[in-house]
Design a protein around this motif. Sequence first.
Motif, mmCIF file in Angstrom:
data_model
loop_
_atom_site.group_PDB
_atom_site.id
_atom_site.type_symbol
_atom_site.label_atom_id
_atom_site.label_comp_id
_atom_site.label_asym_id
_atom_site.label_seq_id
_atom_site.Cartn_x
_atom_site.Cartn_y
_atom_site.Cartn_z
ATOM 1 N N ARG A 40 0.726 -1.098 -0.109
ATOM 2 C CA ARG A 40 -0.021 -0.079 -0.090
ATOM 3 C C ARG A 40 0.902 1.355 -0.108
ATOM 4 O O ARG A 40 0.830 2.141 1.002
ATOM 5 C CB ARG A 40 -1.025 0.202 1.150
ATOM 6 C CG ARG A 40 -1.775 -1.445 1.273
ATOM 7 C CD ARG A 40 -2.571 -1.464 2.625
ATOM 8 N NE ARG A 40 -3.263 -2.352 2.608
ATOM 9 C CZ ARG A 40 -4.213 -2.584 3.930
ATOM 10 N NH1 ARG A 40 -4.185 -1.864 4.761
ATOM 11 N NH2 ARG A 40 -4.974 -3.758 3.861
ATOM 12 N N PRO A 41 1.704 1.377 -0.924
ATOM 13 C CA PRO A 41 2.939 2.323 -1.002
ATOM 14 C C PRO A 41 2.221 3.890 -1.083
ATOM 15 O O PRO A 41 1.413 4.113 -1.818
ATOM 16 C CB PRO A 41 3.941 1.845 -1.861
ATOM 17 C CG PRO A 41 2.955 1.385 -3.022
ATOM 18 C CD PRO A 41 1.812 0.469 -2.000
ATOM 19 N N GLU A 42 3.209 4.761 -0.653
ATOM 20 C CA GLU A 42 2.899 6.268 -1.102
ATOM 21 C C GLU A 42 3.425 6.401 -2.421
ATOM 22 O O GLU A 42 4.491 5.794 -2.849
ATOM 23 C CB GLU A 42 3.630 6.930 0.065
ATOM 24 C CG GLU A 42 3.524 8.568 -0.322
ATOM 25 C CD GLU A 42 4.134 9.407 0.543
ATOM 26 O OE1 GLU A 42 4.281 10.686 0.789
ATOM 27 O OE2 GLU A 42 4.793 8.868 1.591
ATOM 28 N N MET A 43 2.675 7.228 -3.216
ATOM 29 C CA MET A 43 3.250 7.548 -4.651
ATOM 30 C C MET A 43 3.439 9.097 -4.541
ATOM 31 O O MET A 43 2.982 10.007 -3.773
ATOM 32 C CB MET A 43 2.045 7.307 -5.477
ATOM 33 C CG MET A 43 1.787 5.734 -5.592
ATOM 34 S SD MET A 43 2.888 4.793 -6.043
ATOM 35 C CE MET A 43 2.667 4.698 -7.977
ATOM 36 N N PRO A 44 4.423 9.271 -5.641
ATOM 37 C CA PRO A 44 4.749 10.701 -5.795
ATOM 38 C C PRO A 44 3.487 11.364 -6.558
ATOM 39 O O PRO A 44 2.568 10.866 -6.747
ATOM 40 C CB PRO A 44 5.928 10.897 -6.831
ATOM 41 C CG PRO A 44 5.896 9.416 -7.434
ATOM 42 C CD PRO A 44 5.174 8.396 -6.573
ATOM 43 N N SER A 45 4.014 12.710 -6.724
ATOM 44 C CA SER A 45 2.752 13.675 -7.277
ATOM 45 C C SER A 45 2.396 13.209 -8.657
ATOM 46 O O SER A 45 1.259 13.620 -8.924
ATOM 47 C CB SER A 45 3.271 15.070 -7.451
ATOM 48 O OG SER A 45 3.710 15.556 -6.019
ATOM 49 N N THR A 46 3.028 12.760 -9.594
ATOM 50 C CA THR A 46 2.868 12.323 -11.010
ATOM 51 C C THR A 46 3.645 11.078 -11.227
ATOM 52 O O THR A 46 4.693 10.704 -10.686
ATOM 53 C CB THR A 46 3.409 13.540 -11.900
ATOM 54 O OG1 THR A 46 4.604 13.353 -11.824
ATOM 55 C CG2 THR A 46 2.891 14.948 -11.403
ATOM 56 N N PRO A 47 2.998 10.442 -12.115
ATOM 57 C CA PRO A 47 3.496 8.992 -12.648
ATOM 58 C C PRO A 47 4.796 9.331 -13.356
ATOM 59 O O PRO A 47 5.801 8.388 -13.534
ATOM 60 C CB PRO A 47 2.690 8.532 -13.691
ATOM 61 C CG PRO A 47 1.747 9.785 -14.171
ATOM 62 C CD PRO A 47 1.761 10.774 -12.999
ATOM 63 N N ALA A 48 5.406 10.562 -13.829
ATOM 64 C CA ALA A 48 6.537 10.835 -14.414
ATOM 65 C C ALA A 48 7.851 10.363 -13.405
ATOM 66 O O ALA A 48 8.999 10.123 -13.970
ATOM 67 C CB ALA A 48 6.798 12.205 -15.020
ATOM 68 N N GLU A 49 7.459 10.447 -12.257
ATOM 69 C CA GLU A 49 8.607 10.309 -10.931
ATOM 70 C C GLU A 49 8.507 8.776 -10.894
ATOM 71 O O GLU A 49 9.547 8.393 -9.737
ATOM 72 C CB GLU A 49 8.184 11.029 -10.089
ATOM 73 C CG GLU A 49 7.898 12.516 -10.127
ATOM 74 C CD GLU A 49 7.308 13.354 -9.007
ATOM 75 O OE1 GLU A 49 8.134 13.261 -7.894
ATOM 76 O OE2 GLU A 49 6.060 13.923 -9.038
ATOM 77 N N VAL A 50 8.025 7.789 -11.343
ATOM 78 C CA VAL A 50 8.061 6.502 -11.267
ATOM 79 C C VAL A 50 8.827 5.678 -12.145
ATOM 80 O O VAL A 50 8.504 5.952 -13.527
ATOM 81 C CB VAL A 50 6.654 5.964 -11.006
ATOM 82 C CG1 VAL A 50 6.709 4.341 -10.642
ATOM 83 C CG2 VAL A 50 5.726 6.665 -10.034
ATOM 84 N N ALA A 51 9.809 4.997 -11.790
ATOM 85 C CA ALA A 51 10.508 4.267 -12.836
ATOM 86 C C ALA A 51 9.796 3.058 -13.220
ATOM 87 O O ALA A 51 8.837 2.533 -12.582
ATOM 88 C CB ALA A 51 11.850 3.536 -12.079
#
Length: 424
Positions: A323-334
């Motif tokens: 159930r992880p925290e996510m950044p503000s936008t998907p562009a920040e996810v590898a």
Amino acid sequence: MDSWTEHVIWWHVYPLGFVGAEPTADAGTPVTHRLDRLHGWLDHVISLGANGLALGPIFASETHGYDTRDYLTLDPRLGDDDDFDALISACRERGIRVLLDGVFNHAGRSFPPVAEAIAAGPGGPAGQWIRWSGEHPYAFEGHEPLVTLDHGNPAVQDMVVEVMNHWLDRGIDGWRLDAAYAVPAEFWAAVLPRVRERHPDAWFVGEMIHGPYDEYVAASTLDSITQYELWKATWSSLRERNLWELDWTVRRNDELLSAFVPMTFVSNHDVTRVAGQIEDHRHRSHAAALLLFLPGVPSIYYGDEFGFDAVKEDRPGGDDAVRPEMPSTPAEVADDDGLRSVYERLIGVRRRHPWLLRAHVEMQDLADERARLRATSADGQSLVLALNLAEEPYPVGDLGEVVETLSPLDGEALPPHSWSIHAG
């Protein structure tokens, strides 16, 4: 005209984790406006090809959202009514449907009727709100903070009708009913028709971990259930390279379609992610192919499209990793495994062939590490999904035009550890 439920593909989020909320809250917890973190992801939902946002618990609770203290108030760790309205508006602008998580089997000890019942005891005026084990509140599956409601009490039924209508009035489209398997089917049969009187297009899916699914759906009047049998068979057959297990469950799923269309998934907030179950990275996209090819209403758990591989552990806090925290936008996810593109392409196949929702599927040329799944529509349209888990090429023959593939075919041979979909 088709119902919206014929075409929805859900993107499932656990909100408290997604926004990085603190793990506990009390009645004095200040409002923190975090729900707008989801706004930066709504275009991602659309870019995937999905059009539904399935939210985990959002109501005021004590810890993880499943110990509700107030069903009519947004959890202050997420925000307030204005934040909720803004999210609904942003979803509407994009044509995104919204599903809320209704935790109506049990409530937290600080939910006022529960607190009053515990204070007064079984014979007190509020005692009929909850189930009892002797002189003690009945704890859901042994979890002391979760007190099971008494579903035979008309006041409980009235409360659930009020809550469902309140949020449907506010703009949501349906309900996932948590732990529906623990609730008597007669309770839903009494509640849901009353809600449908005001909201005839609402959709209700019950969390069912085991069957008999069809009997429960008929008795409860639910529209759908969570297809845990197919979930287990998908990752297990791919991990063990034993597609015979999948064959049994595909046939079982085919039988259920005459009664209802289940919600299908390969991960959710309660289980180890599918990428954590399948050790061989080469077969993780096979799970996505099965999810989007097989009949059902698909639900994609946030992060699966990026290959998140968290494992659920049996300990306090053991759900946190899934159930992880996510950044503000998907562009920040590898996106190391390139799974996002795979999901986009497979959802594209699903969109171009909407009849897959109720297709008849049979497995052919079945072996431990290879198989063909033929899906057929009521009017005779057909697609074939070929799966290869082996180290050797799979000579599939002439299956027709390639609609989508993980790796280009070599003549009529599917490369090792690949899959392909054909207009068969």
